[in-house]
Enzyme design. Structure first.
Site, PDB file in Angstrom:
ATOM      1  N   HIS A   1      52.361  52.113  -7.923  1.00  0.00           N
ATOM      2  CA  HIS A   1      51.891  50.722  -7.987  1.00  0.00           C
ATOM      3  C   HIS A   1      50.532  50.608  -7.318  1.00  0.00           C
ATOM      4  O   HIS A   1      50.143  51.450  -6.498  1.00  0.00           O
ATOM      5  CB  HIS A   1      52.896  49.768  -7.321  1.00  0.00           C
ATOM      6  CG  HIS A   1      52.932  49.883  -5.819  1.00  0.00           C
ATOM      7  ND1 HIS A   1      52.117  49.139  -4.997  1.00  0.00           N
ATOM      8  CD2 HIS A   1      53.694  50.655  -4.998  1.00  0.00           C
ATOM      9  CE1 HIS A   1      52.362  49.445  -3.729  1.00  0.00           C
ATOM     10  NE2 HIS A   1      53.311  50.367  -3.697  1.00  0.00           N
ATOM     11  N   CYS A   2      49.797  49.549  -7.700  1.00  0.00           N
ATOM     12  CA  CYS A   2      48.539  49.224  -7.031  1.00  0.00           C
ATOM     13  C   CYS A   2      48.742  47.902  -6.304  1.00  0.00           C
ATOM     14  O   CYS A   2      49.866  47.557  -5.944  1.00  0.00           O
ATOM     15  CB  CYS A   2      47.391  49.162  -8.031  1.00  0.00           C
ATOM     16  SG  CYS A   2      47.622  47.930  -9.336  1.00  0.00           S
ATOM     17  N   VAL A   3      47.697  47.143  -6.097  1.00  0.00           N
ATOM     18  CA  VAL A   3      47.810  45.896  -5.338  1.00  0.00           C
ATOM     19  C   VAL A   3      48.626  44.851  -6.086  1.00  0.00           C
ATOM     20  O   VAL A   3      49.364  44.077  -5.480  1.00  0.00           O
ATOM     21  CB  VAL A   3      46.405  45.335  -5.021  1.00  0.00           C
ATOM     22  CG1 VAL A   3      46.509  44.007  -4.269  1.00  0.00           C
ATOM     23  CG2 VAL A   3      45.622  46.338  -4.192  1.00  0.00           C
TER      24      VAL A   3
ATOM     25  N   ARG B   1      50.139  45.573  -9.597  1.00  0.00           N
ATOM     26  CA  ARG B   1      50.876  46.029 -10.787  1.00  0.00           C
ATOM     27  C   ARG B   1      51.719  47.273 -10.533  1.00  0.00           C
ATOM     28  O   ARG B   1      51.353  48.138  -9.735  1.00  0.00           O
ATOM     29  CB  ARG B   1      49.878  46.364 -11.915  1.00  0.00           C
ATOM     30  CG  ARG B   1      49.216  45.189 -12.540  1.00  0.00           C
ATOM     31  CD  ARG B   1      47.923  45.601 -13.225  1.00  0.00           C
ATOM     32  NE  ARG B   1      46.836  45.771 -12.265  1.00  0.00           N
ATOM     33  CZ  ARG B   1      45.759  46.507 -12.462  1.00  0.00           C
ATOM     34  NH1 ARG B   1      45.621  47.164 -13.594  1.00  0.00           N
ATOM     35  NH2 ARG B   1      44.826  46.593 -11.555  1.00  0.00           N
TER      36      ARG B   1
END
Length: 481
Positions: free
Chosen positions: A26-28, A30
């Site tokens: 995951h990113c910030v 999504r």
């Protein structure tokens, strides 16, 4: 809003079950997933989950937009439900890349190189915008700049300009770092390579044309071979190709040199060989290619501004969907290096604004409270230069907002290209984008911004009402029959 385990269970089922998921990170905002078969995804069910704000496929990764703060908890439940182990973004990228064709891999590689540089480039663009306001004539006074009337501010503006210009002055060093890292080499050597190409002992690339005209280009004489002693300030292609060569030579030597001699052999040989190749072959060749690309774009937008603006303004959003927009950041930087300005980036800003306006109109069209909430937040995000929530969460999902935004962007782009509006730097691609535009062209750019704000909003509202009327008519027809 809190994340419930049941919501994440619904996400997993909509993705085709845990057996359809190869890797996840995951990113910030999504979840980033590598899937075995994208056709197994039930997007309608997925996007009906309360915590999901949208989903899309990009660069071989299926991405589920959840939002900052919530995605971390969702990821914890996701790992627990699927039995997967926490992994890195690099492993997910590697798994996703297996499905990409050569063109997609090339585009993705450029994205991997330039995306990490965006904070430095955008920051430089914003600061240069402040300098433009202080030093541009005709903004506060008819024929004078602010610093001409108030000389005490002159050095303040000069210091801002120095800070802003640093990213562009030493751009090859930044690209060298990011490119060599992407190609699997030593990041430190990448920095040295980039700075080597702009060494003060070299003729500055911005003075090359004048030096050629005067016949004062300096040369190295290597055993009868004359090599132009020029730097590559602001250039993109020379350092990109050189970084690739450096990485491959370093990898070759690392596999064959004994550990005890690596420090004395690998870096010196790799840098020396790459340096000679850069100045003798790679630099001159790629410098010519870069100038040819620049000339081609300049020719199209100078001689056929309507066609250029219409195509780039209308299709830029499509480039974002495919991920190919990252390649044009390199073109923007090349244009700035060669001509001092770029006429492509202002169109990007209008495209982002258009996507935000189309998404905002859905607040009036949709009866779904979730869509209404998303339309406002995603529109604000797009107005500030981040279009993913608007495009993938709203506009592409309903289609007609996406096409409305493309129409508004194309019209706005034609208006500003006809007036040859240009930006002195790459900045925030949204409403603050005017800061990067040459001050004397603000008026025309603001007209383009108004078009990008109004046209997509009106078209989306109009098409939305038409669609609702058609649906109502179909319902009434079924009742009568």
């Amino acid at each position: 809003m809190s994340v419930k385990r049941e919501s994440v269970e619904q996400i997993v089922r909509a993705l085709g079950g845990s057996e359809n998921i190869t890797a996840a990170t995951h990113c910030v905002t999504r979840l980033r997933l590598a899937l075995k078969d994208e056709s197994k995804v039930d997007k309608a069910t997925l996007e009906s989950v309360d915590i999901v704000k949208g989903s899309f496929m990009a660069n071989g990764q299926f991405q589920v937009v959840i939002g900052p703060g919530l995605v971390e908890k969702a990821y914890e439940y996701f790992l627990d439900l699927t039995g997967m182990e926490q992994t890195t973004k690099e492993k997910v990228k590697s798994a996703a890349e297996e499905k990409l064709n050569p063109l997609q891999r090339a585009v993705k590689t450029l994205g991997d190189i330039f995306i990490p540089l965006l904070p430095a480039i955008v920051t430089a663009g914003l600061l240069m915008g402040i300098n433009n306001i202080l030093s541009g004539k005709g903004i506060f006074y008819a024929d004078q700049a602010f610093i001409d009337v108030y000389p005490a501010w002159k050095d303040f503006a000069g210091m801002i300009n120095l800070i802003a210009n640093t990213s562009f002055t030493f751009l090859p060093g930044l690209i060298g770092w990011s490119a060599v890292k992407r190609f699997g080499g030593s990041e430190l050597l990448g920095i040295v390579l980039g700075l080597m190409l702009i060494h003060p002992d070299l003729l500055n690339a911005w003075g090359y044309g004048e030096a050629v005209a005067k016949g004062t280009v300096p040369y190295w004489n290597l055993f009868g071979l004359s090599i132009e002693k020029i730097g590559y300030q602001g250039q993109v292609l020379p350092v990109l190709v050189s970084a690739y060569v450096l990485s491959k030579i370093e990898q070759f030597l690392n596999k064959r040199v004994a550990d005890g001699f690596k420090l004395l052999v690998v870096a010196p040989v790799a840098l020396l060989v790459t340096g000679f190749l850069s100045f003798i072959v790679i630099g001159p060749l790629t410098f010519a290619i870069g100038n040819a690309i620049t000339s081609a774009f300049v020719y199209v937008f100078d001689t056929l501004p309507v066609i250029g603006g219409l195509i780039y303004g209308g299709l830029y959003a499509v480039l974002v969907v495919t991920g190919m927009h990252h390649t044009f950041l390199a073109v923007d930087l090349q244009l700035i290096a060669s001509t001092g300005t770029t006429f492509l980036w202002p169109i990007l800003a209008l495209s982002n604004i258009s996507q935000g306006s189309a998404a905002l109109a859905m607040m009036l069209i949709s009866k779904d409270e979730k869509v209404k909430g998303m339309s406002v937040t995603s529109a604000v995000s797009a107005y500030l230069g981040i279009t993913e929530p608007a495009m993938f969460g709203i506009n592409i999902r309903f289609r007609y907002p996406f096409f409305s935004a493309m129409i508004g962007s194309a019209i706005g782009a034609v208006v500003i290209t006809l007036s040859h509006v240009k930006a002195s730097s790459v900045g925030v691609g949204g409403l603050p984008g005017f800061l990067s535009i040459l001050p004397q062209q603000w008026g025309v750019f603001f007209i383009g911004m108004i078009i990008a704000l109004v046209v997509p909003f009106v078209l989306t509202y109009f098409f939305g009402k038409m669609k609702k009327q058609q649906q109502s008519s179909q319902i009434e027809t079924k009742k009568v029959s």
